[in-house]
Each structure stands twice: as C-alpha cells, then as structure tokens.
Write a protein that holds these residues in place. Structure first.
Motif, mmCIF file in Angstrom:
data_model
loop_
_atom_site.group_PDB
_atom_site.id
_atom_site.type_symbol
_atom_site.label_atom_id
_atom_site.label_comp_id
_atom_site.label_asym_id
_atom_site.label_seq_id
_atom_site.Cartn_x
_atom_site.Cartn_y
_atom_site.Cartn_z
ATOM 1 N N TRP B 336 0.819 -1.220 0.000
ATOM 2 C CA TRP B 336 0.000 0.000 0.000
ATOM 3 C C TRP B 336 0.858 1.278 0.000
ATOM 4 O O TRP B 336 0.467 2.281 -0.597
ATOM 5 C CB TRP B 336 -0.996 0.007 1.174
ATOM 6 C CG TRP B 336 -2.112 -0.957 0.939
ATOM 7 C CD1 TRP B 336 -2.346 -2.108 1.614
ATOM 8 C CD2 TRP B 336 -3.134 -0.858 -0.067
ATOM 9 N NE1 TRP B 336 -3.441 -2.762 1.100
ATOM 10 C CE2 TRP B 336 -3.957 -2.013 0.062
ATOM 11 C CE3 TRP B 336 -3.435 0.060 -1.074
ATOM 12 C CZ2 TRP B 336 -5.049 -2.259 -0.768
ATOM 13 C CZ3 TRP B 336 -4.542 -0.179 -1.896
ATOM 14 C CH2 TRP B 336 -5.321 -1.333 -1.740
ATOM 15 N N THR B 338 3.783 1.594 -1.473
ATOM 16 C CA THR B 338 4.231 1.713 -2.857
ATOM 17 C C THR B 338 3.088 2.214 -3.738
ATOM 18 O O THR B 338 3.245 3.096 -4.580
ATOM 19 C CB THR B 338 4.713 0.340 -3.369
ATOM 20 O OG1 THR B 338 5.496 -0.272 -2.358
ATOM 21 C CG2 THR B 338 5.537 0.498 -4.637
ATOM 22 N N PHE B 339 1.914 1.644 -3.481
ATOM 23 C CA PHE B 339 0.716 2.005 -4.241
ATOM 24 C C PHE B 339 0.414 3.507 -4.101
ATOM 25 O O PHE B 339 0.117 4.202 -5.072
ATOM 26 C CB PHE B 339 -0.453 1.168 -3.721
ATOM 27 C CG PHE B 339 -1.769 1.440 -4.382
ATOM 28 C CD1 PHE B 339 -2.059 0.852 -5.606
ATOM 29 C CD2 PHE B 339 -2.713 2.260 -3.796
ATOM 30 C CE1 PHE B 339 -3.276 1.093 -6.221
ATOM 31 C CE2 PHE B 339 -3.929 2.502 -4.401
ATOM 32 C CZ PHE B 339 -4.219 1.920 -5.624
ATOM 33 N N GLN B 340 0.503 3.998 -2.858
ATOM 34 C CA GLN B 340 0.168 5.405 -2.611
ATOM 35 C C GLN B 340 1.121 6.362 -3.307
ATOM 36 O O GLN B 340 0.753 7.486 -3.643
ATOM 37 C CB GLN B 340 0.163 5.689 -1.103
ATOM 38 C CG GLN B 340 -1.112 5.179 -0.449
ATOM 39 C CD GLN B 340 -1.082 5.340 1.048
ATOM 40 O OE1 GLN B 340 -0.037 5.571 1.625
ATOM 41 N NE2 GLN B 340 -2.228 5.199 1.674
ATOM 42 N N ASP B 342 2.280 5.922 -6.202
ATOM 43 C CA ASP B 342 2.050 5.878 -7.652
ATOM 44 C C ASP B 342 0.787 6.684 -7.964
ATOM 45 O O ASP B 342 -0.331 6.215 -7.755
ATOM 46 C CB ASP B 342 1.903 4.433 -8.108
ATOM 47 C CG ASP B 342 1.833 4.313 -9.626
ATOM 48 O OD1 ASP B 342 2.708 3.648 -10.188
ATOM 49 O OD2 ASP B 342 0.900 4.898 -10.228
ATOM 50 N N LEU B 345 -2.003 5.098 -10.336
ATOM 51 C CA LEU B 345 -2.764 4.002 -9.726
ATOM 52 C C LEU B 345 -3.622 4.501 -8.557
ATOM 53 O O LEU B 345 -4.753 4.061 -8.380
ATOM 54 C CB LEU B 345 -1.821 2.904 -9.216
ATOM 55 C CG LEU B 345 -1.183 2.005 -10.269
ATOM 56 C CD1 LEU B 345 -0.398 0.891 -9.595
ATOM 57 C CD2 LEU B 345 -2.261 1.399 -11.170
ATOM 58 N N PHE B 346 -3.047 5.412 -7.767
ATOM 59 C CA PHE B 346 -3.747 5.846 -6.566
ATOM 60 C C PHE B 346 -5.131 6.392 -6.901
ATOM 61 O O PHE B 346 -6.065 6.265 -6.121
ATOM 62 C CB PHE B 346 -2.910 6.892 -5.821
ATOM 63 C CG PHE B 346 -3.449 7.187 -4.449
ATOM 64 C CD1 PHE B 346 -3.445 6.202 -3.467
ATOM 65 C CD2 PHE B 346 -3.992 8.429 -4.143
ATOM 66 C CE1 PHE B 346 -3.953 6.466 -2.207
ATOM 67 C CE2 PHE B 346 -4.501 8.694 -2.891
ATOM 68 C CZ PHE B 346 -4.482 7.711 -1.913
ATOM 69 N N ARG B 349 -7.978 3.930 -6.741
ATOM 70 C CA ARG B 349 -8.229 3.243 -5.472
ATOM 71 C C ARG B 349 -9.723 3.002 -5.214
ATOM 72 O O ARG B 349 -10.128 1.963 -4.711
ATOM 73 C CB ARG B 349 -7.619 4.036 -4.325
ATOM 74 C CG ARG B 349 -8.006 3.487 -2.985
ATOM 75 C CD ARG B 349 -6.914 3.572 -1.949
ATOM 76 N NE ARG B 349 -7.227 2.620 -0.896
ATOM 77 C CZ ARG B 349 -6.487 2.386 0.150
ATOM 78 N NH1 ARG B 349 -5.352 3.013 0.300
ATOM 79 N NH2 ARG B 349 -6.855 1.508 1.050
ATOM 80 N N TRP B 532 -2.827 -4.335 -9.857
ATOM 81 C CA TRP B 532 -1.999 -3.240 -9.338
ATOM 82 C C TRP B 532 -0.613 -3.751 -8.960
ATOM 83 O O TRP B 532 0.393 -3.140 -9.271
ATOM 84 C CB TRP B 532 -2.666 -2.608 -8.111
ATOM 85 C CG TRP B 532 -3.905 -1.822 -8.443
ATOM 86 C CD1 TRP B 532 -4.224 -1.284 -9.660
ATOM 87 C CD2 TRP B 532 -4.958 -1.477 -7.556
ATOM 88 N NE1 TRP B 532 -5.425 -0.626 -9.587
ATOM 89 C CE2 TRP B 532 -5.906 -0.725 -8.292
ATOM 90 C CE3 TRP B 532 -5.225 -1.716 -6.214
ATOM 91 C CZ2 TRP B 532 -7.072 -0.217 -7.733
ATOM 92 C CZ3 TRP B 532 -6.376 -1.200 -5.635
ATOM 93 C CH2 TRP B 532 -7.299 -0.470 -6.401
ATOM 94 N N LYS B 533 -0.581 -4.874 -8.261
ATOM 95 C CA LYS B 533 0.713 -5.428 -7.840
ATOM 96 C C LYS B 533 1.581 -5.696 -9.069
ATOM 97 O O LYS B 533 2.767 -5.424 -9.073
ATOM 98 C CB LYS B 533 0.512 -6.746 -7.081
ATOM 99 C CG LYS B 533 0.256 -6.571 -5.599
ATOM 100 C CD LYS B 533 0.416 -7.912 -4.857
ATOM 101 C CE LYS B 533 -0.006 -7.763 -3.415
ATOM 102 N NZ LYS B 533 -0.287 -9.051 -2.767
ATOM 103 N N LEU B 536 2.939 -2.556 -10.396
ATOM 104 C CA LEU B 536 3.972 -1.976 -9.536
ATOM 105 C C LEU B 536 5.253 -2.802 -9.511
ATOM 106 O O LEU B 536 6.350 -2.274 -9.554
ATOM 107 C CB LEU B 536 3.445 -1.830 -8.099
ATOM 108 C CG LEU B 536 2.388 -0.741 -7.870
ATOM 109 C CD1 LEU B 536 1.807 -0.867 -6.468
ATOM 110 C CD2 LEU B 536 3.013 0.644 -8.074
#
Lengths: 684, 684
Positions: B336, B338-340, B342, B345-346, B349, B532-533, B536
């Motif tokens: 999460w 890493t996700f945030q 980006d 992608l964010f 959400r 998403w994974k 990333l």
C-alpha cells in the motif's frame, strides 16, 4: 389447527396419566396409582422391607439379598473398592474377585453403607425458624442452625446417622434416620471384561450383554449381619409386561425446569457444551492414537469426555423431540391455569423473578463464565493448582463466611487433598490441554482478547512456555507457596501463578455476575414455583431426585426404534458370544476366558439383560429390580440412549431402564465362576 | 513502542528476504536470488531438464528418472491406479506390485501424464479481446472465445495438448504446450503398510518413516519411451543445509489474501468449519466403533474428515501465530505504501470493492449458505441425489448459459456419472448423517426454523422417515425421474424429492446472495489488487499456485519444536522398526512382513525420510527433490503440521516439506523388494 392442538393435549394428558413417571418418596408411595393400574396393594410390610433392604453406596445403590447381610450392587459401583483393594500382583478390577468361603471375604475399610430406618416431616420446625423480617443471608443461617439442632437431637436419641433432607426445592424438610454398616466385605466381582462387556461403545445402548454385578456382605461384631429385611430372589423369570419396582438413590433430576428453561438448555447450553466435548474428544483421541503411552495417559479423561458427550447428545435428542416438549408445555399449562384460579396465590405472581430476564443474563455471561471462571480457556491441571493457590492465599485472609464457598473451613480439607495430591501430571498432556483451551477461547472471544494473556504468542507457544516454566508439578513447591500466603504469591515468578493472578479479577467478576444475576435468582424462582405447586397440589407429585431413597414402578417391556426395529424385552446369554464373534473378539467386545471355557455348560437361552419402563437416573446404579413379592428379578445398571433426556423429561415410549437379569446372574455364578455358595444363599 | 515496531518490521523484511518462499514459474525462475544466496547459476539447460522431466499426474506430480521413461511418484498418488488394477484375488493397494521384468509392467489404461514442452505469454492477445464497453458477462464470453481460439491454433500447429492458463488472478495469461504420455505402465509399488506406514496418526507429522513411493514407465509405440530429459540419481547422500529444488504442480494457494481476510478466515470461517469437522469425526468414530461392518462402511468418509480436520487445525494454528500475521501485515503495508506513491494508480483506489463490506456480507450469509446450499443440514447422499434430480429438471429447461454452472452442457456428463453411480449407499449411514445434520442445523438456526422441514418431528424421527421412505437408493428410479423431467418431479411422492423441492427456493436464494455479494466481488477485488501489484512490481513476485508447473528452492534443514525438541533433518530405517515396536505392531504401525524378513540384510542406519524448507503444497505430492546437478535426492510426499498454514502464509521457521530419502528408496528396492533392476536403472 385448534382441534388438532386440543386432540394433542388430550393425548398427552392421557399419556402422562398412563406413563409410569415418578421417583416416589417412601413417605408418600404411589399406592393409589398402582392399585388402579395393576390391582396391586403395596402393604406397609412390603414397603418396610423394600425401604430397609435398600442401601446407599457412596456412588449409587445396593440391596440386601439374604438374611445374612449379602449385598448386591453393580460391578461399576464396586469398581472404586476393587481398585483400592488391588495390589501390584493382583488387579482385582481386571481379574475379578471370588471368595470361595466366608473366611475369604475381603474387608473394604473405606466403605460405609446406609439403610434408611425411619423418616419424619420436620418442615414446620425448619420453616418456623425463618422469620419474615430476615434477610436472605440471615434466613439461610437460621435454617442451617435449626437443621443442625434437629440432626444432633435425633442422633443423640437414636444412635443412628440423622440428616435433614431438602425436598421440593425447599417445599419440605424431612428428617432421615439411617443405620450405618461400616464393616463391609467384598464377596464376588467378575472380571472387567464381563462386568463391562462392550465398554464405552455399548454404554447407554440396548440390546446389551453385560454382567455388571458384584456382591458384598455386611458384618456386625465380626459376623455376617442379621438382615431380616431383605429382598427374596424370584423363583420364576419375570414375564413381559409384568409389574416391577425399583428402589434406590437417584441422584439429581431437573424435572422442575419450565419450558422456557428447557428451550434455553436445548438452544444455548447444550450446543455450547457439545461443541466443547466434540472438540475434546477429537483432540484427546488424536493424542491417544500417537502411542500406547499416550493412550494410557489420557484414557480416564477421554472415557469421561466420551461418557459426557453421550449423555449430552441423548439429552439434546430428547429436547429436540417436539412430542416431549409438548408434554412439558401441557404440564406447565395445567399448573398456570390452576394457579390463576387461586385468588390468593395469583396475587403473589409478581414476586416470581422474571425467568426470561434471568436466561438473557445467562446468555450474556455464559461464554466468559465458562472460559474464565470454569476454566475452559486454561484447562491445564497446573493452572487449576495455580488458581487454587492464589485464591487460597487471599481467601484465608477473610472471615470464614465471607470466603468463596470452596475455601470455607468445612471444605479446606478436601481442597488441600486435591491441591497436594501426588497424582501424576504429564507435561505433554498439560501443553495439549492448554493449547486447545486457548485456541477454543480465541475462536469464541477473539484471538486478541487480553483476557487470554497470550502475550503476542500463538496458543502453542504460550502453552509451552507456561507449562515448561511452571514449578507446580512438584507437590513440595505447592506446599511452599500455600504456606507462604499472599507474600509467596506476590513474590512468585512462576508463570502459571502469574497467569492465575492476572486472570483472577476477571474470573471473580464474572463469577459474581453469574451467581447474582443467574444462579441465585434461578434458585429463588424454582423455590417459589415449587412452593406454589406444593400449595396447589400438595404432595400428589414427587420431588426432584436428591440422592434420597425413592421407589419407582413400571413394567418389563421392549420397544420399537425409530427405524422400525422391534427391540426385545430381554437378551439371552448366547447374544454375548455372538456379539464378541461379530467383533472378531476385539476389545471391548472380547469374550472373557472364563465364559469361553464355560460355554459348553451354560444354558445359552438363559435371559441375560432386560429392559423396563421404571423411572430411574444416575444414582440408581445397583438398584434392585423386584416383583410384587419383593423378589429380585434384575439388577439396574444403565439406561438406554433414549432415557438420557430423563433428567429433564420422563417418557416411556422408548426410554428404558436396563438391568442384569436375575436368572443370568445365577447362571453365571454357578457355571462360570463356581460361586454356587452365593447362588444357593440368594433367596433363602 | 514505535522503535520496537520498526525493528520488528525490519526483522520481518530481513526474514522474508532470506526465507525461501516462492513457487516460481519456469518462465521466470528465481535465478538472481539463488545466485545471491547460494552462488548457484541455474543454466537454461538445467532448467529445461527440470521442466521437461517433471510430469503432471491427475492428482499430483511425477518425474522421469531414467532415459527409458522410468517415472517416480508417490504410493498415494499411484493408489487410484493400484485400486483400478486390483482384482478380487489380488488387491494391489494392500499387497503392492513388483514387475520383475519389463514384460510384467502393467498397463494403466485410464492414466495420462503431461510434460510441459514450451510456454508463451499470450496476455496481450487475451486482454485485447476484452473491450472497455463490455459488461462483465460479455467480457467473460469474449475472453473464453479468444482462449479457445489460441488453444485450437496451437494444437493444430504442434499436435501437442495446448492450454491457456490464468496467472496472477488474471494479471497474465500463458499458453502451455504439453506432451501427453497415454501409455503408462505400473512398475513397482510397495504394500500399503510400507507405502503409508503410520497411517492417519502420522499424516502431516515428522519424524516419519514411510516408503511413500511408486514407479511407472512411459511407453511409446509399445516400447519404453526415450526420455533424454530426465533427472539423475544422487551418487552421495544430500547434506544438511544443502541447496535443493522441487519441481511440480502445486494445486492451490491463497497467498494473495489480505490481513483482513486472513483474520476473517481465522475468526469466522475456520472455527465454523472446525466445529463441523470435530462433530463429524466424533459421530462417525462412534458409529465405526459399534461393529466391524460399520467401520468398513464409514472408513473412507471418516479418513477424509480426519484429514480435513488436521489441515484446518494446522491452518488455524498458523493464523493464530502473531509472528506470521505480522509478516502478512508487513507485506501488505509495503504494497500500500508503494501504491500510494504511484499517482496514476492511486486515482483508481476507489474502484476496489470494499473488502470489509464483502466480509460482513459473508458473515451474514455464512450459516444459511453452509446449511442450506452447501448441504450441511441435509448431508445424506440420497438428499444430494434428490437435489440433483430436482435442479436437473428445471435447469434443462433453460438456455445453456443461464443455467447453474454444474448443469451447463459441458458438466452434464460428470453430473450424470455421479447421479447414476452404482456405488453402494447404506441406509443406516444415511440416517446417521441426516440426523446429525438436522441436529447441528437446529442448534445454529434454531430448532423450529421451517427451513429444516422437520415437520414437528425430532431430527432422528424425520431422518428415519425420509431415508426409509425414499426410493432413490435404486439407480433405475433415479433414471426414471431424470428422464421424466419437471413432470416426474412434480408428480413424485418421494419424501426426499419433496424435501429437495421445498428447500430449493431457499437454497437458490442464498446461493445467489453468496455469489453476488461475496464470491464475485471478492474475485474482482483480488483481480484488481493483483493487477496493481503486477503494474507496480511486474513479475518479481510469483503467482498463487494453480496446478501449473512451478519450481521452488530451499535447503535440507531440521528445526526446533515449541517445546525445545530438536528435530533432525532426516530419519533412518531403524526408526521404522522402533516405531512399530513401541506401538506393539498394532496397525497402522505394523511392520510389513517384507521388511521384518529383510531386517538382517538392511543397513538400518540408512537415511529414510528427510525435511527441507522448500515451498510446496498439495499437488506437489510425487515431486522430485533434486540437487544442483539435477539429481534426485528425495521424493516429496507430505508437509509437516506446521506447514499446513502455507496455503495462506509461507514460513520456514518450523514449516517443512517431507520427502522419502533417495538412499532409502534404493536400499528398499534392492534389499526388501528384490527390485535391483530398477535400482540399477536409476541414475544411469
């Protein structure tokens, strides 16, 4: 629908009129019903014989079956004595015991038996000691004082053991005077293979093939006691549908439970208990399977769990039978309609505690009470010891009457016996139990509940750490802490002691909550209902069982299983051989050697076990089953599966008492065990 | 506290860096990690050998272990073939099979094996067939169509069996081309006593002593197949801490589960499943104890329950380990964070279905779904048959794509095989199951829930009535109703059919509810997270197991139990004799006669079973354990208890893969079974 309901009610009423329900007091025997149904008059002499010939064993019942003090009971009632009398060379429980002469009869120093000689209603004396202005506690104290005085006066006057017993939930108090037999000797017990043939798988089952019998003899002044009041022995085999009686000491029934309470048992209490038992049975069985040594270590506890599970599933099956629930509803309706017509009583209605509220409180507190106070979360023996030590230290600082009941002076001896017992405790069993308890509790209360004290560890890690870390396996260490009092507790670094200290406030809180919002109000509600019932119906109904002497009547009768199988009223000896063969002689269905050898001599068509409709319960084990001539026709040793609901509801549709047949006992004595001298003595 | 938390996170990260987690695709092997940790380069040739020498069995894995098509797998993977090839005179499962010459090798007509020859990433082709404007159903249809086309084209071009497999929850699609071996013959299997020594009690346990191996041979054109890609056989015993690999077909993992979902498994799903399993295990065991015939009737189902219970308790123990949960939390946090970071992608959400809401829906529907649709309330086989007949009649009236999935054309054959199976059904077992199901359901949903259809009867009465009344034991009757369609259902007076008709609307309703509010949203959520994974991290992480070919690495390594016991990396043959003796040779710990006879010849110090840290799961049974030279050092056949949580969480602290040691296999082949010809062939 309404017409159907009415028909059903009438049917049930009819059924309960004809059903042979009742564990009657000898002070109020069911003379009228028995005359009406069977044309048999119980004479006072007949009743006196049955009363004085029936004996109370510590864990069941026995009876005099000759004028020379010969006593009949179950093998499983004798088993504690058999174990105590065993030596390393001779395990009497496994091998049996056979006194070939009177001289060989084996004294049982720890065994005392009681025979009820007379009784007296002392209700007025006890009740008048309690004044209306007294608080609950004062009332209890006053009641205890007057009872102690009555007992002492009676003992001084008669030299007998005198006890005041509580009946009808406090509706009546009777003074019972018992003759005590303190010199009791073992005469005969078969080997365990015969005494509990079929073992756990056959427990509570029927058809059955089990010689669950043993004989003792009462002595006085070193000689066989003269026992003029004794049962005879039937000359002829009992017939199908024949009227038969049981006298004995049934332990505990809950027939007073109202329908709401029964539903609570069915929907809440029993499911939770069963969930625990199913789980323990699997966990212990898996442990036992891993090695022969494991099997030995867990055997007693596993047997106990299996037995409890069987009892509870039987009760649950009964409560799930709508016909049985309807029967209780009808009884309840009859009571309340009668009650409503009584203007004086009806005004008291508001004084009855609200049962629905009590049960809701129970529901709210049930899980926490079971896990934390009853110890389902911490079921290791070393935790139980730790808790006893912690509580002992703090409770002993208080005045006696303010302590938790098990820490009051009168109970301290038994508490210390348990606390300082040298009985072995196994580290691996302790870890197993604790891991399972913590896991079960995690599932119900949530894995992160601080009450579990998991300390950020998994159940297996925490259980291992606690058990490996505690020093309470050593009795010396327990004694050191017990003697050190609060200081020793506070200074202890023992992880099990520290866990018990941390859990104790939660446990005490939930116990208090359970006692004040559930247990005590429930007792009061049932005492109130019992009191009203008594005022309305007098003693036309029998009180719940309380280990006091009771008489029940019924008939020898087979039944039909749900799948249509007709179950015969009795089995024959050949069936035992067949059952062993069909199990390839694998224990617990292995044929005892003595029987295999005697097969040629035995009459294989001789009746062996039988069933009857008598109303019995645990405590009746070892009771005589006798006919109109007060002659033994059988020996009660079990109930069938369908009888297991009878602690709450009696039914005679399929529920049966199971006895060893008198003819089977004599056949075995003569032809298997060469105990003709006892067979000859029976009935003389 | 914070410092502690950070330290812990770093520790866990370090741990996961060094831990040998991963079931890697051959298209993306862990070359870098293995070089860094062990200095070993997996060459392309080495990888090709491992890939082409590993075989997919219908229920597990096997491998080529000679150039002449010799195949090694587990006895328990071969057991279906052993059963199928048995005759009344010779039970191969019990007695084993020993082809002394090639000519005696026994054809297995129903066995087909697959070896992966090549793969190709077809993700773009598959994904581009789905247009943004398509509904979920249209998308699914388009995806199926393009996959079918790719498969057909590939098969036409190569003559190989070609399948498109879904990886990363739909993140990738690969085309796999398999060579099929359709002429496979049985070469060797030990007797069951050796093949599953220790039986259920030893399942998932270690230390272990089990020759769970069997050999087959692939034939082509009536001759042993030439298999240049095969594993060698280790000349020396594998060492402690030595790097070892496993190739095989792991079935299914749920490593993608987020912490919230794991907690739900731990606190809701597993406790409920365990409650059912503990109960069934007791009920079936009690039934089995009653007679030898009962034991035979219930054996398979009881074994299945015991196995399920063991797996679930192992999973539960893992989820109750805070260290394992912490590991998942750290992984989740890393994702999460890493996700945030980006931005693109964010923004997406909000498109993630709300997992908390989904799990709440699951909680709400769980009991009803399990009892009514999954059949926990009506677990009798005849009820399952009745339901199939009822649904078949109504579903066949609908267009194919609107039917419940199991009634669509492609599944009808297998449905009918099950429906018209001649496998025996026992009346007493049916009543037992149905009574228990109805009772369990009564406890949870309430005894008077109309969904139960108890019809004012107790569970045992209702179960008996249904089972005694149904005619569905007869296959002819099932066929008659199946052919009669809706009319036959509506006219049927069969009580089981009527119950299935009455229950069906409830069952369909709760199934729909489960599928639309739980199953489908959950799938979508995980597909989204996986996508998403993948965006990333690319394919730096491995996809969940899906029966596709995988490679894992690890080391041979003992471990320490929670109680401090050090568990050695391998056992020796003598341990099997000791274990049998300590169990008094009672099954399933009875020494096979062949071994007892050979004892004098055997080297009792020879390694027998061993453990390693390789990441495996069900489906890996029969996988080769091999060294850097692609030589077999062992044969995977089980995981230990602590490995059972590995469907959701990998750990190498105590979790281990269990293998038969290569040296133990050769020793047994030569000295116990006189199969030197196979021992000679190995590794040549």
């Amino acid at each position: 629908m309404i017409r159907f309901a009415i028909a059903f009610v009438l049917l049930s009423l009819a059924n309960s009129l004809f059903a042979e329900e009742g564990m009657f007091l000898f002070s109020n025997p069911p003379k009228k019903a028995v005359v009406e149904k069977y044309g048999f008059e119980m004479s006072d002499g007949w009743l006196e014989t049955a009363q004085k010939a029936t004996l109370r064993f510590p864990n069941g019942t026995g009876s005099f079956v000759s004028g020379n003090g010969l006593i009949m009971t179950n093998h499983h009632i004798a088993s504690a004595q058999l174990q105590a009398l065993s030596t390393e060379e001779n395990d009497l429980l496994s091998n049996g015991f056979y006194a070939k002469t009177e001289a060989e009869e084996l004294p049982c120093p720890s065994l005392e038996l009681l025979a009820l000689q007379s009784y007296e209603d002392v209700s007025e004396k006890v009740k008048s000691a309690v004044k209306p202005e007294m608080s609950l506690e004062e009332a209890e104290k006053a009641r205890r004082a007057v009872i102690a005085r009555i007992e002492k006066e009676a003992t001084d006057a008669t030299g007998l053991q005198c006890n005041v017993v509580t009946l009808y939930q406090g509706g009546q108090y009777h003074l019972y005077r018992y003759k005590k037999y303190a010199d009791v000797r073992l005469v005969f017990a078969p080997e365990q293979q015969a005494g509990s043939f079929g073992g756990d798988p056959d427990n509570f089952e029927y058809p059955r093939y089990c010689l669950d019998c043993a004989f003792f003899r009462a002595y006085e002044d070193g000689k066989p006691a003269a026992t003029p009041h004794h049962f005879g022995w039937a000359k002829e085999n009992v017939k199908n549908d024949e009227l038969v009686f049981v006298s004995g000491h049934p332990g505990r029934t809950n027939r007073a439970y109202v329908p709401l309470h029964l539903k609570f048992q069915r929907d809440v209490v029993l499911p939770r208990t069963l969930q625990k038992l199913y789980r323990l049975e699997t966990v212990y069985s898996v442990y036992a399977e891993r090695s022969e040594e494991n099997k030995r270590r867990i055997k007693n506890e596993l047997d106990y769990i299996k037995n409890s599970r069987k009892v509870r599933t039987g009760q649950q099956a009964g409560l799930l039978d709508p016909a049985l629930m309807m029967q209780k509803n009808v009884e309840d309706d009859i009571f309340w309609s009668t009650f409503q017509r009584d203007e004086r009583l009806f005004k008291e209605r508001a004084t009855l505690p609200n049962l629905n509220e009590i049960l809701q409180s129970w529901m709210g507190v049930l899980n926490l009470y079971q896990f934390v106070e009853q110890g389902d979360a911490f079921p290791a023996r070393t935790f139980q010891i730790a808790r006893m030590l912690v509580r002992l230290a703090y409770e002993l600082e208080k005045p006696n009457d303010q302590r938790l009941s098990e820490y009051q002076d009168s109970n301290l001896d038994s508490l210390k016996r348990s606390l300082f017992s040298e009985a072995p405790i196994y580290e691996d069993v302790e870890i197993l139990k604790l891991e399972n308890g913590l896991t079960f509790c995690s599932e119900v209360l949530g894995a992160t509940d601080p009450i579990l004290g998991l300390d950020a560890k998994s159940p297996i890690q925490r259980a291992t750490e606690l058990v490996k870390g505690t020093r309470l396996f050593a009795v010396e260490e327990r004694k050191r802490i017990a003697e050190g009092g609060i200081k020793a507790i506070e200074e202890s670094s023992d992880p099990m002691i520290k866990l018990a200290v941390a859990a104790d406030p939660h446990a005490r809180k939930v116990r208090k909550q359970f006692e004040t919002t559930v247990d005590e109000p429930l007792k009061q509600a049932y005492a109130k209902i019992a009191d009203w019932k008594f005022q309305l119906f007098g003693d036309t109904f029998y009180p719940d069982a309380t280990f006091t002497l009771r008489l029940s009547y019924g008939t020898v009768k087979g039944y039909t299983e749900d799948d249509g199988t007709a179950v015969p009223p009795w089995t024959v000896i050949d069936g035992m051989f067949e059952r062993a063969a069909s199990h390839k002689n694998v224990p617990p269905f292995d044929m005892p050697e003595s029987w295999a050898k005697a097969k040629g001599k035995l009459d294989l068509t001789m009746p062996f076990n039988l069933v009857s409709t008598n109303d019995i319960i645990g405590g009746n084990s070892g009771s005589p089953l006798f006919n109109k001539n007060a002659e033994v026709v059988g020996l009660i040793f079990d109930g069938n599966l369908q009888s297991l609901s009878s602690d709450m509801i009696y039914t005679d549709v399929q529920s049966r008492a199971v006895s060893v047949h008198a003819a089977g006992i004599v056949e075995a004595l003569r032809k298997v065990y060469d105990m003709g001298r006892i067979a000859d003595e029976l009935g003389n």
